[in-house]
Design an enzyme around this catalytic site. Structure first.
Site, PDB file in Angstrom:
ATOM      1  N   PHE A 120       0.816  -1.224   0.000  1.00 58.70           N
ATOM      2  CA  PHE A 120       0.000   0.000   0.000  1.00 58.70           C
ATOM      3  C   PHE A 120       0.844   1.266   0.000  1.00 58.70           C
ATOM      4  CE2 PHE A 120       0.977   0.062   4.527  1.00 58.70           C
ATOM      5  CZ  PHE A 120       1.067   1.423   4.788  1.00 58.70           C
ATOM      6  N   LYS A 174      -1.225  -7.194  -9.152  1.00 57.25           N
ATOM      7  CA  LYS A 174      -2.177  -7.318  -8.036  1.00 57.25           C
ATOM      8  C   LYS A 174      -1.737  -6.256  -7.030  1.00 57.25           C
ATOM      9  CE  LYS A 174      -3.023  -8.466  -4.361  1.00 57.25           C
ATOM     10  NZ  LYS A 174      -3.431  -7.448  -3.345  1.00 57.25           N
ATOM     11  N   ARG A 191      -5.634  -1.633  -0.345  1.00 56.48           N
ATOM     12  CA  ARG A 191      -5.888  -0.429   0.470  1.00 56.48           C
ATOM     13  C   ARG A 191      -6.004   0.827  -0.392  1.00 56.48           C
ATOM     14  NH1 ARG A 191      -6.385  -3.635   3.743  1.00 56.48           N
ATOM     15  NH2 ARG A 191      -4.801  -4.782   4.891  1.00 56.48           N
ATOM     16  N   SER A 241       5.386  -6.993   3.417  1.00 54.78           N
ATOM     17  CA  SER A 241       5.990  -7.364   4.702  1.00 54.78           C
ATOM     18  C   SER A 241       6.737  -8.702   4.580  1.00 54.78           C
ATOM     19  CB  SER A 241       4.911  -7.423   5.779  1.00 54.78           C
ATOM     20  OG  SER A 241       3.846  -8.224   5.336  1.00 54.78           O
ATOM     21  N   CYS A 271       9.405   1.919   3.491  1.00 58.73           N
ATOM     22  CA  CYS A 271      10.327   0.811   3.776  1.00 58.73           C
ATOM     23  C   CYS A 271      11.742   1.337   3.979  1.00 58.73           C
ATOM     24  CB  CYS A 271      10.315  -0.199   2.652  1.00 58.73           C
ATOM     25  SG  CYS A 271      10.984   0.468   1.144  1.00 58.73           S
TER      26      CYS A 271
HETATM   27  P1  NAD Z   1       1.555  -6.578   3.082  1.00 56.51           P
HETATM   28  O1  NAD Z   1       2.577  -7.631   3.199  1.00 56.51           O
HETATM   29  O2  NAD Z   1       0.425  -6.580   4.044  1.00 56.51           O
HETATM   30  O3  NAD Z   1       0.873  -6.613   1.629  1.00 56.51           O
HETATM   31  C1  NAD Z   1       1.636  -6.617   0.442  1.00 56.51           C
HETATM   32  C2  NAD Z   1       0.856  -7.330  -0.647  1.00 56.51           C
HETATM   33  O4  NAD Z   1       0.658  -8.695  -0.272  1.00 56.51           O
HETATM   34  C3  NAD Z   1      -0.523  -6.737  -0.903  1.00 56.51           C
HETATM   35  O5  NAD Z   1      -0.775  -6.725  -2.288  1.00 56.51           O
HETATM   36  C4  NAD Z   1      -1.445  -7.703  -0.177  1.00 56.51           C
HETATM   37  O6  NAD Z   1      -2.724  -7.786  -0.769  1.00 56.51           O
HETATM   38  C5  NAD Z   1      -0.714  -9.027  -0.284  1.00 56.51           C
HETATM   39  N1  NAD Z   1      -0.987  -9.924   0.859  1.00 56.51           N
HETATM   40  C6  NAD Z   1      -1.253  -9.543   2.136  1.00 56.51           C
HETATM   41  N2  NAD Z   1      -1.442 -10.629   2.902  1.00 56.51           N
HETATM   42  C7  NAD Z   1      -1.287 -11.713   2.112  1.00 56.51           C
HETATM   43  C8  NAD Z   1      -1.346 -13.128   2.343  1.00 56.51           C
HETATM   44  N3  NAD Z   1      -1.607 -13.631   3.536  1.00 56.51           N
HETATM   45  N4  NAD Z   1      -1.117 -13.941   1.301  1.00 56.51           N
HETATM   46  C9  NAD Z   1      -0.850 -13.438   0.078  1.00 56.51           C
HETATM   47  N5  NAD Z   1      -0.783 -12.115  -0.187  1.00 56.51           N
HETATM   48  C10 NAD Z   1      -0.995 -11.261   0.811  1.00 56.51           C
HETATM   49  O7  NAD Z   1       2.324  -5.173   3.119  1.00 56.51           O
HETATM   50  P2  NAD Z   1       1.709  -3.717   3.193  1.00 56.51           P
HETATM   51  O8  NAD Z   1       1.175  -3.486   4.566  1.00 56.51           O
HETATM   52  O9  NAD Z   1       0.838  -3.441   2.019  1.00 56.51           O
HETATM   53  O10 NAD Z   1       3.030  -2.847   2.988  1.00 56.51           O
HETATM   54  C11 NAD Z   1       3.901  -2.500   4.021  1.00 56.51           C
HETATM   55  C12 NAD Z   1       5.070  -3.442   4.098  1.00 56.51           C
HETATM   56  O11 NAD Z   1       5.780  -3.450   2.875  1.00 56.51           O
HETATM   57  C13 NAD Z   1       6.098  -3.023   5.148  1.00 56.51           C
HETATM   58  O12 NAD Z   1       6.559  -4.178   5.790  1.00 56.51           O
HETATM   59  C14 NAD Z   1       7.197  -2.384   4.327  1.00 56.51           C
HETATM   60  O13 NAD Z   1       8.470  -2.387   4.918  1.00 56.51           O
HETATM   61  C15 NAD Z   1       7.177  -3.247   3.119  1.00 56.51           C
HETATM   62  N6  NAD Z   1       7.791  -2.584   1.988  1.00 56.51           N
HETATM   63  C16 NAD Z   1       9.002  -3.044   1.586  1.00 56.51           C
HETATM   64  C17 NAD Z   1       9.641  -2.439   0.526  1.00 56.51           C
HETATM   65  C18 NAD Z   1      10.974  -2.938   0.052  1.00 56.51           C
HETATM   66  O14 NAD Z   1      11.393  -2.562  -1.023  1.00 56.51           O
HETATM   67  N7  NAD Z   1      11.656  -3.782   0.800  1.00 56.51           N
HETATM   68  C19 NAD Z   1       9.047  -1.360  -0.126  1.00 56.51           C
HETATM   69  C20 NAD Z   1       7.795  -0.911   0.320  1.00 56.51           C
HETATM   70  C21 NAD Z   1       7.180  -1.545   1.369  1.00 56.51           C
END
Ligand code: NAD
Length: 499
Positions: free
Chosen positions: A150, A174, A178, A227, A282
């Site tokens: 998000f 995908k 949010r 995450s 991040c």
């Molecule tokens: P998230 O892990 O909740 O969601 C990311 C994606 O995964 C979304 O598209 C979501 O729909 C999907 N998803 C969520 N739960 C799932 C499940 N159980 N099974 C399969 N798919 C699922 O992350 P978020 O809250 O949207 O984003 C914040 C996180 O992303 C933070 O941890 C942040 O550090 C990380 N982030 C990392 C980077 C990087 O480059 N390392 C960059 C941006 C954000």
């Protein structure tokens, strides 16, 4: 009545048919502003079928022609920058200027990808053996997918989609459920720019949609950002289904402040990098590591004042330093972490809980928080909070400061503030993280270099954007050729060598 969003398949918006929806909030008011359809397994597979059909023709376009679509897309996005940023801010909660940065950092990777004719050039060795030439070419994978978080709803989809389609793939996105409106609009703009329908499809959804992507044999590669627990799940499931995967996870970015650092510069850097976008980045700095007691005392004194002065406003408030958190759930999670820190014995110097924005009492606003005397056994140190909370961990000396980010399970970014070139160089070489800033608090590499964290912050061997992205979205074919005028030796029963 909340607005109902769609998917984007075959060049147009398509209503969801699963009957399942997610709420998209307006974080400034706390109200549900839209419902996003959550795709069923069948809907995702239909989008993949559509993408697979489109990909065959798209891959046959020459790279220069594909690049021209990207060039036109850049023009359209730049013309629409203000409304894209406002749309983004209205669902995410970040401020409009910060939302423009989100779009802009995505467009910079599109700019990089316009160089695709050059980037796709293969290798050639003339005369590798007598009359033998060897060359390699980079070919598209087919249909590839991106699953994005998000917190950068424009930048990260573009980091993935632009190199993927430039290489001749079709891309199924995908996005986060949010804040899906900007990805949908970007897909429309791609069509306006001349992209054939189906080359970029957007399916909204949750785990059901992700699992359909991960198990469909036509998806050749999956790029994920989110995450770390989910990153690990995506990485292992994608690999179990024969796909290549690059999965980027959470972070706990440290900033080391050496005794010789320009303290005012370091404080400015910590305020911006710790609290910008309400800490929902991040690459946000979440741990400040002053080296030595005098540095720590001076830093904490200055920081405390500055954190108290932070301006929290709506996304559209021009004087706001940061806006609300993305959801009520995120707000609660950060609130809970602050309670955990207090009960673990950290010293809460500024408490952002309970902040209310007048006229926006139901919005997901939170003030900045500052902890001092945080130690490495505390959950607020070990875990990612993803909110406007900065922890100060005091290090006795440089070696201890170096050990902290190096031994942390996350290894995304790290920064060192110092005037000493030797220490900075030594630090950059030894620290165990993927991206390092020297007097730069958020060292997100520019588009033509690559972005990727280490340890639990990044799984897979290739980074995002830059040359790695071209390697990730193509497969290499190597041709060894000999023409009849070459040497004729008769049948050979031993393996050819270059002796
Ligand atoms: P998230 O892990 O909740 O969601 C990311 C994606 O995964 C979304 O598209 C979501 O729909 C999907 N998803 C969520 N739960 C799932 C499940 N159980 N099974 C399969 N798919 C699922 O992350 P978020 O809250 O949207 O984003 C914040 C996180 O992303 C933070 O941890 C942040 O550090 C990380 N982030 C990392 C980077 C990087 O480059 N390392 C960059 C941006 C954000």
């Amino acid at each position: 009545m909340a607005n109902e969003l769609e998917h984007f398949i075959g060049g147009k918006r398509v209503a969801g048919t699963s009957g399942s929806y997610g709420d998209v909030f307006d974080p400034n008011t706390g109200r549900v502003q839209a419902r996003v359809p959550l795709a069923s397994d069948e809907e995702v597979r239909a989008a993949i079928t559509n993408a697979a059909e489109a990909q065959r023709e798209w891959a046959a376009w020459n790279p220069q022609k594909r690049a021209r679509v990207l060039m036109k897309f850049l023009e359209l996005c730049n013309a629409e920058m203000d409304s894209l940023a406002r749309l983004l801010a209205s669902e995410h909660g970040k401020t409009v200027p910060d939302a423009k940065g989100d779009v802009q950092r995505g467009l910079e990777v599109v700019e990089f990808a316009t160089g695709i004719p050059h980037l796709l050039k293969g290798e050639y060795s003339e005369g590798a053996g007598t009359g033998i030439d060897v060359y390699s070419m980079r070919q598209p994978l087919g249909v590839v997918a991106g699953i994005t978080p998000f917190n950068f709803p424009a930048m990260i989809p573009l980091w993935k989609a632009a190199p993927a389609i430039a290489c001749g793939n079709a891309f199924v996105l995908k996005p986060s459920e949010r804040d899906p409106s900007v990805p949908l609009r970007l897909a429309e703009l791609f069509i306006e720019a001349g992209l054939p329908p189906g080359v970029l499809n957007v399916v909204n959804g949750d785990k059901t949609a992700v699992d359909a992507v991960l198990t469909d044999q036509r998806i050749e590669a999956v790029g994920f950002v989110g995450s770390s627990d989910i990153a690990e799940y995506i990485y292992s499931t994608a690999a179990a289904h024969g796909k290549r995967a690059q999965c980027f996870g959470g972070a706990k970015n440290h900033m080391i402040i050496m005794p010789d650092a320009d303290l005012d510069q370091a404080v400015d850097a910590l305020i911006g990098a710790g609290y910008g976008s309400a800490g929902e980045r991040c690459m946000a700095i979440s741990v400040a590591v002053p080296v030595g007691e005098p540095t720590a005392n001076a830093l904490v004194e200055k920081l405390t004042e500055r954190v108290k002065q932070l301006e929290i406003g709506t996304s559209f408030d021009e004087s706001a330093d940061f806006g609300p958190l993305v959801t009520r759930e995120a707000h609660q999670k950060v609130t809970d972490y602050i309670g955990v820190g207090v009960s673990e014995g950290a010293e809460l110097l500024v408490d952002g809980r309970g902040y209310r924005k007048e006229g926006h009492e139901d919005g997901f606003f939170m003030g900045g928080s500052l902890f001092d005397h945080v130690t490495t056994d505390m959950r607020i140190y070990r875990e990612e909070i993803f909110g406007p909370v900065l922890s100060v961990v005091r290090a006795a000396d440089y070696e201890e400061a170096l050990r902290l980010p190096s031994e942390h399970e996350y290894g995304n970014g790290v920064a060192i503030f110092t005037r000493d070139g030797d220490s900075a160089r030594e630090f950059a070489g030894r620290v165990d993280t993927g991206m390092v800033g020297i007097n730069v608090p958020i060292p997100v590499p520019i588009a033509y270099h690559t972005f990727g964290g280490w340890k639990r912050s990044g799984l897979g061997d290739l980074n995002q954007h830059g040359p790695d992205s071209i390697r990730f979205y193509t497969k290499t074919k190597t041709v060894t050729s000999r023409w009849p005028s070459g040497r004729k030796e008769g049948a050979s029963f031993t393996i050819p060598t270059m002796e």
